[in-house]
Design a protein around this motif. Structure first.
Motif, PDB file in Angstrom:
ATOM      1  N   GLY A  64     -11.559 -26.451  24.327  1.00 15.29           N
ATOM      2  CA  GLY A  64     -12.121 -25.844  25.523  1.00 15.29           C
ATOM      3  C   GLY A  64     -11.829 -24.362  25.643  1.00 15.29           C
ATOM      4  N   TYR A  65     -10.622 -23.960  25.216  1.00 14.27           N
ATOM      5  CA  TYR A  65     -10.246 -22.544  25.243  1.00 14.27           C
ATOM      6  C   TYR A  65     -11.261 -21.685  24.525  1.00 14.27           C
ATOM      7  CZ  TYR A  65      -5.363 -23.028  26.643  1.00 14.27           C
ATOM      8  OH  TYR A  65      -4.216 -23.240  27.327  1.00 14.27           O
ATOM      9  N   ASP A  66     -11.614 -22.183  23.338  1.00 11.60           N
ATOM     10  CA  ASP A  66     -12.523 -21.461  22.456  1.00 11.60           C
ATOM     11  C   ASP A  66     -13.848 -21.185  23.162  1.00 11.60           C
ATOM     12  OD1 ASP A  66     -12.422 -20.466  19.965  1.00 11.60           O
ATOM     13  OD2 ASP A  66     -13.537 -22.102  19.052  1.00 11.60           O
ATOM     14  N   THR A  67     -14.370 -22.236  23.790  1.00  9.13           N
ATOM     15  CA  THR A  67     -15.668 -22.104  24.443  1.00  9.13           C
ATOM     16  C   THR A  67     -15.568 -21.208  25.664  1.00  9.13           C
ATOM     17  OG1 THR A  67     -16.025 -24.344  23.692  1.00  9.13           O
ATOM     18  CG2 THR A  67     -17.620 -23.457  25.212  1.00  9.13           C
ATOM     19  N   LEU A  68     -14.450 -21.317  26.395  1.00  7.71           N
ATOM     20  CA  LEU A  68     -14.246 -20.440  27.551  1.00  7.71           C
ATOM     21  C   LEU A  68     -14.264 -18.978  27.117  1.00  7.71           C
ATOM     22  CD1 LEU A  68     -13.413 -19.797  30.450  1.00  7.71           C
ATOM     23  CD2 LEU A  68     -11.069 -20.202  29.796  1.00  7.71           C
ATOM     24  N   LEU A  69     -13.495 -18.693  26.037  1.00  3.11           N
ATOM     25  CA  LEU A  69     -13.425 -17.306  25.573  1.00  3.11           C
ATOM     26  C   LEU A  69     -14.778 -16.847  25.026  1.00  3.11           C
ATOM     27  CD1 LEU A  69      -9.921 -17.230  23.972  1.00  3.11           C
ATOM     28  CD2 LEU A  69     -10.686 -16.228  26.101  1.00  3.11           C
ATOM     29  N   GLU A  70     -15.512 -17.781  24.438  1.00  2.00           N
ATOM     30  CA  GLU A  70     -16.827 -17.436  23.910  1.00  2.00           C
ATOM     31  C   GLU A  70     -17.768 -17.033  25.043  1.00  2.00           C
ATOM     32  OE1 GLU A  70     -19.648 -19.417  24.147  1.00  2.00           O
ATOM     33  OE2 GLU A  70     -20.870 -18.238  22.778  1.00  2.00           O
ATOM     34  N   LEU A  71     -17.695 -17.781  26.164  1.00  4.64           N
ATOM     35  CA  LEU A  71     -18.515 -17.402  27.322  1.00  4.64           C
ATOM     36  C   LEU A  71     -18.089 -16.028  27.838  1.00  4.64           C
ATOM     37  CD1 LEU A  71     -18.737 -20.761  29.261  1.00  4.64           C
ATOM     38  CD2 LEU A  71     -20.556 -19.581  28.077  1.00  4.64           C
ATOM     39  N   ALA A  72     -16.764 -15.768  27.803  1.00  6.43           N
ATOM     40  CA  ALA A  72     -16.286 -14.459  28.240  1.00  6.43           C
ATOM     41  C   ALA A  72     -16.807 -13.356  27.322  1.00  6.43           C
ATOM     42  CB  ALA A  72     -14.762 -14.455  28.279  1.00  6.43           C
ATOM     43  N   THR A 165     -18.454 -18.671  33.042  1.00  7.76           N
ATOM     44  CA  THR A 165     -17.052 -18.320  32.835  1.00  7.76           C
ATOM     45  C   THR A 165     -16.227 -18.661  34.061  1.00  7.76           C
ATOM     46  OG1 THR A 165     -17.993 -16.430  31.673  1.00  7.76           O
ATOM     47  CG2 THR A 165     -15.619 -16.491  31.931  1.00  7.76           C
ATOM     48  N   LEU A 166     -16.772 -18.342  35.231  1.00  7.24           N
ATOM     49  CA  LEU A 166     -16.043 -18.529  36.485  1.00  7.24           C
ATOM     50  C   LEU A 166     -15.734 -20.006  36.723  1.00  7.24           C
ATOM     51  CD1 LEU A 166     -15.263 -16.428  38.590  1.00  7.24           C
ATOM     52  CD2 LEU A 166     -17.196 -17.195  39.963  1.00  7.24           C
ATOM     53  N   LEU A 183      -7.281 -27.062  31.418  1.00  9.20           N
ATOM     54  CA  LEU A 183      -8.418 -27.678  30.737  1.00  9.20           C
ATOM     55  C   LEU A 183      -8.064 -29.006  30.083  1.00  9.20           C
ATOM     56  CD1 LEU A 183     -10.312 -24.673  29.176  1.00  9.20           C
ATOM     57  CD2 LEU A 183     -10.918 -26.027  31.147  1.00  9.20           C
ATOM     58  N   ILE A 184      -7.125 -29.747  30.674  1.00  8.36           N
ATOM     59  CA  ILE A 184      -6.875 -31.126  30.206  1.00  8.36           C
ATOM     60  C   ILE A 184      -7.473 -32.030  31.259  1.00  8.36           C
ATOM     61  CG2 ILE A 184      -5.126 -32.797  29.556  1.00  8.36           C
ATOM     62  CD1 ILE A 184      -3.641 -30.626  28.345  1.00  8.36           C
ATOM     63  N   TYR A 185      -8.602 -32.659  30.921  1.00 11.46           N
ATOM     64  CA  TYR A 185      -9.334 -33.420  31.924  1.00 11.46           C
ATOM     65  C   TYR A 185      -8.703 -34.790  32.117  1.00 11.46           C
ATOM     66  CZ  TYR A 185     -12.719 -30.046  30.151  1.00 11.46           C
ATOM     67  OH  TYR A 185     -13.330 -28.913  29.712  1.00 11.46           O
ATOM     68  N   PRO A 186      -8.598 -35.256  33.401  1.00 14.02           N
ATOM     69  CA  PRO A 186      -8.200 -36.651  33.634  1.00 14.02           C
ATOM     70  C   PRO A 186      -9.269 -37.574  33.062  1.00 14.02           C
ATOM     71  CG  PRO A 186      -8.190 -35.362  35.669  1.00 14.02           C
ATOM     72  CD  PRO A 186      -8.840 -34.524  34.645  1.00 14.02           C
ATOM     73  N   LYS A 187      -8.845 -38.739  32.542  1.00 14.98           N
ATOM     74  CA  LYS A 187      -9.776 -39.552  31.745  1.00 14.98           C
ATOM     75  C   LYS A 187     -10.989 -40.028  32.535  1.00 14.98           C
ATOM     76  CE  LYS A 187      -6.962 -41.100  27.991  1.00 14.98           C
ATOM     77  NZ  LYS A 187      -5.865 -41.984  27.687  1.00 14.98           N
ATOM     78  N   GLY A 188     -10.763 -40.484  33.779  1.00 20.47           N
ATOM     79  CA  GLY A 188     -11.869 -41.109  34.501  1.00 20.47           C
ATOM     80  C   GLY A 188     -13.026 -40.170  34.799  1.00 20.47           C
ATOM     81  N   ILE A 189     -12.699 -38.918  35.190  1.00 20.11           N
ATOM     82  CA  ILE A 189     -13.763 -38.026  35.640  1.00 20.11           C
ATOM     83  C   ILE A 189     -14.132 -36.986  34.594  1.00 20.11           C
ATOM     84  CG2 ILE A 189     -13.357 -38.280  38.115  1.00 20.11           C
ATOM     85  CD1 ILE A 189     -11.689 -35.726  37.951  1.00 20.11           C
ATOM     86  N   ALA A 190     -13.613 -37.136  33.375  1.00 23.15           N
ATOM     87  CA  ALA A 190     -13.860 -36.115  32.342  1.00 23.15           C
ATOM     88  C   ALA A 190     -15.350 -35.891  32.136  1.00 23.15           C
ATOM     89  CB  ALA A 190     -13.205 -36.548  31.034  1.00 23.15           C
ATOM     90  N   LYS A 191     -16.133 -36.996  32.134  1.00 25.68           N
ATOM     91  CA  LYS A 191     -17.567 -36.882  31.876  1.00 25.68           C
ATOM     92  C   LYS A 191     -18.237 -35.951  32.887  1.00 25.68           C
ATOM     93  CE  LYS A 191     -21.566 -39.991  31.778  1.00 25.68           C
ATOM     94  NZ  LYS A 191     -22.612 -39.292  31.326  1.00 25.68           N
TER      95      LYS A 191
END
Lengths: 226, 99, 88
Positions: A64-72, A165-166, A183-191
């Motif tokens: 997720g970090y990678d994609t966040l920075l890519e959007l930035a 990004t926001l 950016l560690i999603y809880p399992k139930g609502i990750a989707k």
């Protein structure tokens, strides 16, 4: 304006050396390692990630970090383009055939983008492809003479370009505040979290691509500054 | 690993490498924003091609998703860099015209 | 060893290399850009063969389409300049 001949001699030599060393590294990397690879670990964890398509789960969950920075990076590039000057003058208005073709193609592209966004959870597709479709729709409109490529007024453009990004960043920080880690999603609502991030990222990528194609500050700002 | 997959990986990996080298050579030797931008994009395509080739695991097996994710972000970054470079180029030409 | 598949791979790779060389060695910017778009589309085809359909889709839309449109658009706007450059 021929480059000096010494350069013409040295560059192939340099490239040869570079190619030999990189080729050796490639061959060694392909057959030299026999232990557990990262791919197996990733593919094992895919069902828990909130998306069943491996590439989507790597993009939005594991890396997720990678994609966040890519959007930035996208946002930064757009800021750079906007700071360099006003947009180029619009293209001339289209003929009858092109205009009616554009009227068919643009809604189709937008629908395809929405489909790709939704299907990205379990099949090839996702935010980047959907954003590319939106970008293509905007480029088509621009080429057909629309002055802003279908983009809204300038304050909205700024908001939409920053939205991906926001939301991504706020989601990460919010999860951190809830004690789950950045950016560690809880399992139930990750989707659903992934879907929200992807939808906003799609909008941002599409708007950024169109604005980058226009190649300058939005029109309304230019009018105000003169 | 299956030798057939290894051969395919090597073939496409070497093609990616060749694209990378061609692009770098062209970038150094040729003048003008145009040719350099195309060369830079070919360099990027070569790198992506190597990554896609490394991720290949045969026709039956799911390929490695991690290089794919890297390439996906890379393509979008490459196009934004190209757009920025073109904007810089246009700005420079305008400055030269005014000077 | 599937010989047919290997020949197909070889053909795709050589075409890809030839297109890259043609795009890089072209002196006319518009011709170079169009060759580069062709190169990007063929690259998308190769990636679809390497089981990366999402990448193929993105490359065809962004790598070939959008980059090409950007460069061609800029070429059109700077057209008089390039004419004078060619005649120099």
């Amino acid at each position: 304006m021929r480059p000096p001949s010494l350069l013409c001699l040295l560059v192939p030599l340099l490239l040869l050396a570079l190619g030999l060393s990189l080729g050796w590294a490639l061959g060694d990397g392909l057959k030299g390692y026999s232990g557990e690879r990262l791919a197996e670990v990733a593919l094992e964890l895919v069902p828990e990630s909130g998306a069943t398509h491996p590439v989507t789960s790597v993009l939005l969950n594991f890396r997720g970090y990678d994609t966040l920075l890519e959007l930035a990076v996208l946002l930064t590039a757009l800021l750079g383009i906007w700071s360099l000057g006003p947009a180029a003058p619009p293209y001339p208005p289209p003929g009858l055939v092109l205009a009616s073709l554009v009227g068919w193609v643009v809604p189709l592209l937008i629908i395809t983008g929405g489909y790709l966004l939704w299907v990205g959870a379990y099949a090839p597709g996702g935010a980047f492809q959907a954003g590319a479709m939106l970008g293509a729709a905007g480029v088509t409109l621009t080429l057909a003479g629309h002055p802003t490529g279908g983009l809204p007024a300038e304050p909205w453009q700024r908001l939409l370009a920053a939205l991906g990004t926001l939301v991504f960043l706020l989601m990460g920080l919010g999860l951190m505040a809830l004690g789950s880690g950045f950016l560690i999603y809880p399992k139930g609502i990750a989707k659903w979290l992934i879907l929200i991030i992807e939808a906003t990222a799609t909008l941002s990528i599409g708007v950024t691509l169109i604005a980058a194609f226009l190649g300058g500050r939005p029109m309304s700002l230019r009018n105000r500054s003169r | 690993m299956n030798p057939e997959i290894l051969i395919t990986q090597m073939l496409y990996g070497c093609i990616g490498l060749a694209l990378f080298l061609l692009g770098i050579g062209s970038f150094i030797l040729h003048e003008g924003l145009w040719r350099r931008l195309i060369a830079l994009n070919v360099v990027g395509s070569g790198v992506f091609h190597v990554l896609v080739a490394v991720a290949y695991r045969g026709l039956e097996q799911t390929p490695d998703p991690i290089p794919h994710a890297l390439v996906l972000t890379g393509i979008v970054v490459a196009v934004s860099a190209t757009a920025l470079a073109l904007a810089f180029g246009r700005h420079l030409e305008d400055q030269n015209d005014h000077a | 060893m599937n010989l047919f598949l290997f020949c197909f791979d070889l053909l795709l790779s050589l075409t890809l290399l030839a297109l890259a060389v043609a795009a890089l060695s072209s002196r006319d910017p518009r011709r170079g850009v169009i060759l580069f778009i062709t190169f990007g589309l063929l690259l998308a085809l190769v990636w679809a063969r390497l089981r990366a359909p999402d990448l193929a889709l993105t490359e065809a839309a962004i790598g070939a389409g959008l980059t090409g449109a950007l460069m061609l658009g800029a070429a059109r706007r700077a057209a008089p300049r390039f004419d004078s450059e060619d005649s120099r």
